[in-house]
Design an enzyme around this catalytic site. Structure first.
Site, PDB file in Angstrom:
ATOM      1  N   GLU A  84      28.712  -2.583 -20.903  1.00 37.46           N
ATOM      2  CA  GLU A  84      29.164  -1.451 -19.786  1.00 37.46           C
ATOM      3  C   GLU A  84      28.441  -1.938 -18.412  1.00 37.46           C
ATOM      4  O   GLU A  84      27.393  -2.262 -18.393  1.00 37.46           O
ATOM      5  CB  GLU A  84      28.561  -0.170 -20.316  1.00 37.46           C
ATOM      6  CG  GLU A  84      29.217   0.408 -21.297  1.00 37.46           C
ATOM      7  CD  GLU A  84      30.858   0.668 -21.482  1.00 37.46           C
ATOM      8  OE1 GLU A  84      31.184   0.359 -20.262  1.00 37.46           O
ATOM      9  OE2 GLU A  84      31.329   0.805 -22.448  1.00 37.46           O
ATOM     10  N   ARG A  94      35.172  15.818 -23.804  1.00 34.39           N
ATOM     11  CA  ARG A  94      36.333  16.062 -24.574  1.00 34.39           C
ATOM     12  C   ARG A  94      36.312  16.920 -25.880  1.00 34.39           C
ATOM     13  O   ARG A  94      37.049  17.723 -26.313  1.00 34.39           O
ATOM     14  CB  ARG A  94      36.961  14.609 -25.055  1.00 34.39           C
ATOM     15  CG  ARG A  94      38.424  14.678 -25.847  1.00 34.39           C
ATOM     16  CD  ARG A  94      38.965  13.279 -25.924  1.00 34.39           C
ATOM     17  NE  ARG A  94      38.201  12.659 -26.723  1.00 34.39           N
ATOM     18  CZ  ARG A  94      38.046  12.572 -28.217  1.00 34.39           C
ATOM     19  NH1 ARG A  94      38.831  13.596 -28.736  1.00 34.39           N
ATOM     20  NH2 ARG A  94      37.236  11.751 -28.817  1.00 34.39           N
ATOM     21  N   CYS A 147      27.287   9.339 -24.260  1.00 35.85           N
ATOM     22  CA  CYS A 147      27.159   7.873 -23.834  1.00 35.85           C
ATOM     23  C   CYS A 147      26.851   7.713 -22.444  1.00 35.85           C
ATOM     24  O   CYS A 147      25.722   6.986 -21.723  1.00 35.85           O
ATOM     25  CB  CYS A 147      28.028   7.172 -24.431  1.00 35.85           C
ATOM     26  SG  CYS A 147      27.963   6.801 -26.325  1.00 35.85           S
ATOM     27  N   HIS A 169      28.457  -0.550 -25.767  1.00 38.39           N
ATOM     28  CA  HIS A 169      29.165   0.158 -26.880  1.00 38.39           C
ATOM     29  C   HIS A 169      29.517  -0.855 -27.979  1.00 38.39           C
ATOM     30  O   HIS A 169      29.866  -1.825 -27.775  1.00 38.39           O
ATOM     31  CB  HIS A 169      30.631   0.689 -26.403  1.00 38.39           C
ATOM     32  CG  HIS A 169      30.357   1.963 -25.895  1.00 38.39           C
ATOM     33  ND1 HIS A 169      30.711   2.495 -24.631  1.00 38.39           N
ATOM     34  CD2 HIS A 169      30.160   3.251 -26.385  1.00 38.39           C
ATOM     35  CE1 HIS A 169      30.410   3.778 -24.457  1.00 38.39           C
ATOM     36  NE2 HIS A 169      30.064   4.203 -25.606  1.00 38.39           N
TER      37      HIS A 169
END
Length: 213
Positions: A84, A94, A147, A169
């Site tokens: 990342e 979400r 995260c 990830h």
């Protein structure tokens, strides 16, 4: 400034109904591993909980004073090591976390910068993974769940230090056909750490890993 010869490697507890979390399984397998130069890996399980993940991370950084920090997370929709690049100052969940909390459109750090970049040598890490036959990519989004909260909070915490840090990830281990077995997740993560610890790895690797969309 780091005073101990350790790397802090974090992973998350299971969430979202999965019985295991690939990030913690990988970090746990590397706990106490010795890297080149006698550097020891110290693994830490973070809660997948907005209210306590950053506190646990900050406490570990304070107590261990590591020379490098790599946070791992599970991304069920990815099939490669995803290094990342950018953490954003936004939480937009979400699904609820493991405390059934679901913050929407709130900053990780009120008044903080819009984003932070990872301070790890991402392109040399990527190049090493690809050269060794691992599926790997640079990613420009860590999402907006726990995260990303941890990634942003980590970079904010270490912003005035020389301690390299970032987020990786990993694909999920759940399901009938995981993208990568645990053994490959462990060996690839170890390789990424070894490259990150090399002084010559700082900076770019002379190739593009950008995305058009």
């Amino acid at each position: 400034m780091a005073t101990r010869n350790t790397v802090l490697l974090t992973g998350f507890e299971p969430f979202g109904g999965d019985p295991i979390n690939s990030s913690w399984e990988t970090a746990c397998a590397l706990d106490s591993a010795e890297l080149p130069g006698g550097v020891k890996v110290r693994a830490l399980q973070l809660p997948c909980r907005f209210g306590s993940a950053l506190g646990a991370l900050h406490d570990a950084i304070q107590s261990q004073q590591p020379r490098l920090v790599l946070a791992l997370g599970q991304a069920s929709n990815r099939r490669a090591f995803s290094l990342e690049r950018v953490a954003i100052n936004l939480v937009d969940a979400r699904i609820p976390d493991n405390d059934a909390v679901q913050p929407i459109d709130v900053p990780v750090v009120p008044g903080g910068p819009a984003a932070y970049f990872a301070t790890l040598p991402l392109k040399p890490m990527l190049q090493a993974l690809l050269s060794a036959g691992y599926p790997a990519e640079l990613s420009c989004t860590a999402g907006s769940y726990v995260c990303n909260q941890v990634f942003y909070g980590l970079q904010h915490r270490l912003r005035r230090t020389v301690v390299p840090s970032g987020f990786l990830h990993l694909p999920s281990l759940s399901g009938p056909e995981p993208a990568l077995p645990l053994e490959r997740l462990v060996s690839g993560t170890r390789l990424a750490l070894e490259v990150a610890l090399r002084p010559a790895a700082a900076g770019g690797a002379g190739f593009s890993a950008g995305q058009i969309s």
